[in-house]
Scaffold this motif. Structure first.
Motif, PDB file in Angstrom:
ATOM      1  N   PRO A  73       0.816  -1.211   0.000  1.00 44.70           N
ATOM      2  CA  PRO A  73       0.000   0.000   0.000  1.00 44.70           C
ATOM      3  C   PRO A  73       0.855   1.270   0.000  1.00 44.70           C
ATOM      4  N   TRP A  74       0.239   2.362  -0.355  1.00 44.77           N
ATOM      5  CA  TRP A  74       0.870   3.682  -0.336  1.00 44.77           C
ATOM      6  C   TRP A  74       1.600   3.919   0.989  1.00 44.77           C
ATOM      7  N   LYS A  75       2.847   4.391   0.868  1.00 45.14           N
ATOM      8  CA  LYS A  75       3.702   4.745   2.003  1.00 45.14           C
ATOM      9  C   LYS A  75       4.032   3.563   2.911  1.00 45.14           C
ATOM     10  N   ASN A  76       3.976   2.360   2.368  1.00 45.49           N
ATOM     11  CA  ASN A  76       4.388   1.175   3.128  1.00 45.49           C
ATOM     12  C   ASN A  76       5.559   0.483   2.436  1.00 45.49           C
ATOM     13  N   SER A  77       6.351   1.235   1.655  1.00 44.61           N
ATOM     14  CA  SER A  77       7.272   0.573   0.734  1.00 44.61           C
ATOM     15  C   SER A  77       8.722   0.517   1.196  1.00 44.61           C
ATOM     16  N   MET A  78       8.977   0.658   2.503  1.00 39.60           N
ATOM     17  CA  MET A  78      10.340   0.536   3.003  1.00 39.60           C
ATOM     18  C   MET A  78      10.415  -0.569   4.056  1.00 39.60           C
ATOM     19  N   ILE A  79      11.525  -1.304   4.032  1.00 41.41           N
ATOM     20  CA  ILE A  79      11.782  -2.319   5.047  1.00 41.41           C
ATOM     21  C   ILE A  79      13.287  -2.373   5.298  1.00 41.41           C
ATOM     22  N   GLN A  80      13.671  -2.299   6.556  1.00 44.13           N
ATOM     23  CA  GLN A  80      15.081  -2.360   6.941  1.00 44.13           C
ATOM     24  C   GLN A  80      15.924  -1.381   6.136  1.00 44.13           C
ATOM     25  N   GLY A  81      15.369  -0.191   5.898  1.00 45.46           N
ATOM     26  CA  GLY A  81      16.120   0.854   5.220  1.00 45.46           C
ATOM     27  C   GLY A  81      16.229   0.719   3.718  1.00 45.46           C
ATOM     28  N   GLN A  82      15.514  -0.229   3.130  1.00 47.42           N
ATOM     29  CA  GLN A  82      15.590  -0.358   1.675  1.00 47.42           C
ATOM     30  C   GLN A  82      14.194  -0.497   1.081  1.00 47.42           C
ATOM     31  N   ASN A  83      14.128  -0.323  -0.231  1.00 49.00           N
ATOM     32  CA  ASN A  83      12.863  -0.401  -0.940  1.00 49.00           C
ATOM     33  C   ASN A  83      12.304  -1.817  -0.859  1.00 49.00           C
ATOM     34  N   LEU A  84      11.071  -1.943  -0.385  1.00 44.40           N
ATOM     35  CA  LEU A  84      10.458  -3.255  -0.171  1.00 44.40           C
ATOM     36  C   LEU A  84      10.306  -4.023  -1.475  1.00 44.40           C
ATOM     37  N   TYR A  85       9.945  -3.324  -2.534  1.00 45.76           N
ATOM     38  CA  TYR A  85       9.781  -3.972  -3.836  1.00 45.76           C
ATOM     39  C   TYR A  85      11.090  -4.630  -4.276  1.00 45.76           C
ATOM     40  N   ILE A 122       0.688  -3.176 -11.056  1.00 41.29           N
ATOM     41  CA  ILE A 122       2.033  -3.714 -10.819  1.00 41.29           C
ATOM     42  C   ILE A 122       2.907  -2.607 -10.251  1.00 41.29           C
ATOM     43  N   TYR A 123       3.724  -2.945  -9.265  1.00 37.48           N
ATOM     44  CA  TYR A 123       4.474  -1.930  -8.526  1.00 37.48           C
ATOM     45  C   TYR A 123       5.323  -1.051  -9.431  1.00 37.48           C
ATOM     46  N   ASN A 124       6.020  -1.637 -10.385  1.00 34.46           N
ATOM     47  CA  ASN A 124       6.907  -0.821 -11.214  1.00 34.46           C
ATOM     48  C   ASN A 124       6.165   0.024 -12.243  1.00 34.46           C
ATOM     49  N   MET A 125       4.830   0.012 -12.188  1.00 36.37           N
ATOM     50  CA  MET A 125       4.018   0.896 -13.021  1.00 36.37           C
ATOM     51  C   MET A 125       3.422   2.043 -12.209  1.00 36.37           C
ATOM     52  N   LYS A 294      20.068   1.608  -1.125  1.00 34.73           N
ATOM     53  CA  LYS A 294      19.664   2.946  -1.557  1.00 34.73           C
ATOM     54  C   LYS A 294      18.743   2.906  -2.767  1.00 34.73           C
ATOM     55  N   ARG A 295      18.681   1.755  -3.422  1.00 34.09           N
ATOM     56  CA  ARG A 295      17.988   1.661  -4.690  1.00 34.09           C
ATOM     57  C   ARG A 295      16.513   2.040  -4.561  1.00 34.09           C
ATOM     58  N   PHE A 296      16.137   3.073  -5.280  1.00 34.89           N
ATOM     59  CA  PHE A 296      14.763   3.562  -5.340  1.00 34.89           C
ATOM     60  C   PHE A 296      14.165   3.880  -3.972  1.00 34.89           C
ATOM     61  N   ARG A 297      15.023   4.248  -3.012  1.00 36.15           N
ATOM     62  CA  ARG A 297      14.478   4.830  -1.783  1.00 36.15           C
ATOM     63  C   ARG A 297      13.922   6.214  -2.101  1.00 36.15           C
ATOM     64  N   LYS A 298      14.560   6.862  -3.069  1.00 37.36           N
ATOM     65  CA  LYS A 298      14.119   8.174  -3.540  1.00 37.36           C
ATOM     66  C   LYS A 298      14.743   8.400  -4.908  1.00 37.36           C
ATOM     67  N   LEU A 299      14.265   9.412  -5.622  1.00 36.39           N
ATOM     68  CA  LEU A 299      14.930   9.851  -6.840  1.00 36.39           C
ATOM     69  C   LEU A 299      15.622  11.175  -6.552  1.00 36.39           C
ATOM     70  N   VAL A 300      16.705  11.423  -7.278  1.00 37.62           N
ATOM     71  CA  VAL A 300      17.482  12.646  -7.092  1.00 37.62           C
ATOM     72  C   VAL A 300      17.492  13.410  -8.410  1.00 37.62           C
ATOM     73  N   LEU A 301      17.170  14.703  -8.347  1.00 36.59           N
ATOM     74  CA  LEU A 301      17.110  15.549  -9.540  1.00 36.59           C
ATOM     75  C   LEU A 301      18.156  16.650  -9.455  1.00 36.59           C
ATOM     76  N   TYR A 302      18.935  16.789 -10.521  1.00 39.09           N
ATOM     77  CA  TYR A 302      19.839  17.933 -10.671  1.00 39.09           C
ATOM     78  C   TYR A 302      19.638  18.494 -12.069  1.00 39.09           C
ATOM     79  N   GLU A 303      19.087  19.700 -12.152  1.00 43.13           N
ATOM     80  CA  GLU A 303      18.708  20.314 -13.419  1.00 43.13           C
ATOM     81  C   GLU A 303      17.788  19.369 -14.191  1.00 43.13           C
TER      82      GLU A 303
END
Length: 382
Positions: A73-85, A122-125, A294-303
């Motif tokens: 579910p929404w905002k339930n996607s982290m476990i032990q500091g990494q992306n649950l998916y 599907i999660y990756n969608m 760190k994978r897909f815990r967040k996205l990082v934008l520069y310009e």
């Protein structure tokens, strides 16, 4: 027809109020028997005729074909500091069997039950993002030893271009229907003279998003209330890093911000930095990617560039001093094509790269040693 497909048996992560809503929604059509939970105090309990089980048990149920799919579910996607998916895929789940329930499927009362179920995909969608970090300054007024972004090598007045960033943020808005948090970061964001402009357009593009500024607080000590009025205007929360040189001053800064009504969080004292990189660059990139937290815990934008984590951006700075000889770009150029989808972002960034070989390897796989292996020093932490 629902994006859940023809499956019948479903497990859901984790046990909380929004999961209760989701269970009520799905139970009329599907067999929802299990709640996966990493809180061991809940294992074995049976709230609302559901069985709460461990994450390991969910893997067993899936392997033994006792469940068909899992729902995050929404905002339930982290476990032990990494992306649950990513964690689920790492240990054997098929991509098509990991689903995502977006915010609207749980909370939008204006939708019919059928429409809410049809939003589950599907999660990756998924077209929701939990966190986006926007780097607006590659310069910092503190030159920390072992800075993980190597901003001390970037020089002064090294800022992201505001107009390019503005167009990129508009494109991000077209890709994601919802972003829960946006962090304006650096370097030191308060050095960038366009900081208030960034706050304005981010709030304009994402009116319901929580917006934070990550700062070391040095500039804040000399600012007056009028200089910070935009923080109140655009409902910004400051996250202030607490460095040793602030001992005795951080209290005054807190009192000043509190008096002005500026919401803020003081982080724990930073006396140590973690080691993130090994410049020998000998790590296997696929192994590093497989175990990456760190994978897909967040996205990082520069310009106009999107990064899957901070590593590619940081090592670009490091290359000002250390010749790493990295040819792999490992980013996504948002301007490369006109229409960009969330699937494009996922396919572009969710893969190993040359940068992964410089990530510090602090992991050792578990193994029960045989007698003859006990005398091999490679099997011990030396």
């Amino acid at each position: 027809m629902s994006n859940i497909g023809a499956c019948k048996r479903i497990a859901i992560f984790f046990y909380n109020e929004k999961v209760k809503r989701l269970v009520e929604l799905l139970r009329n059509t599907y067999e929802v028997e299990y709640i996966a939970e990493d809180n061991h105090f809940l294992w074995g309990k049976k709230p609302n005729q559901l069985t709460v089980v461990s994450i390991a048990k969910v893997f067993q149920l899936y392997i033994n074909k006792k469940i068909d799919k899992v729902v995050i579910p929404w905002k339930n996607s982290m476990i032990q500091g990494q992306n649950l998916y990513c964690y689920l895929l790492k240990y054997g789940f098929e991509e098509s069997d990991v689903l995502y329930a977006p915010y609207r499927s749980i909370f939008d009362k204006n939708l019919s039950d059928k429409d809410r179920i049809n939003l589950i995909n599907i999660y990756n969608m998924k077209d929701e993002l939990e966190c986006l970090d926007i780097i607006i300054s590659n310069s910092c007024d503190i030159k920390c030893k072992n800075c993980s972004l190597f901003t001390g090598l970037a020089g002064d007045n090294n800022f992201a271009d505001f107009e390019i960033s503005k167009v990129a943020l508009r494109k991000i808005k077209s890709i994601y229907s919802r972003i829960d948090e946006i962090h304006i970061t650096g370097g030191e964001p308060f050095l960038n003279p366009d900081l208030s402009k960034y706050c304005r357009i981010i709030r304009e593009f994402f009116p319901k998003t929580k917006i934070f500024i990550d700062t070391n607080g040095v500039v804040l000590k000399t600012l007056q209330m009028d200089d910070c009025s935009f923080l109140l205007q655009y409902d910004i929360v400051l996250k202030v890093a607490y460095f040793p040189e602030y001992d005795g001053a951080i209290d005054k800064l807190h009192i000043k911000l509190d008096r002005w009504g500026i919401r803020h969080q003081i982080r724990h004292e930073k006396y140590y930095f973690e080691k993130y990189y090994d410049f020998a660059g000998k790590r296997d990139i696929n192994d590093a990617f497989f175990h990456c937290k760190k994978r897909f815990r967040k996205l990082v934008l520069y310009e106009n560039e999107l990064f899957p984590c901070y590593t590619p951006f940081a090592l670009r700075n490091a290359e000002r001093l250390i010749p790493l000889q990295i040819s792999d770009k490992s980013t996504m150029d948002l301007f490369e094509k006109q229409n960009v989808s969330n699937k494009d972002v996922w396919q572009s960034l969710n893969k190993s790269s040359e940068y992964c070989r410089f990530c510090y390897d602090s992991l050792v796989s578990w193994k029960n040693l045989k007698d003859e292996e006990k005398r091999d020093k490679k099997n011990w932490s030396v």
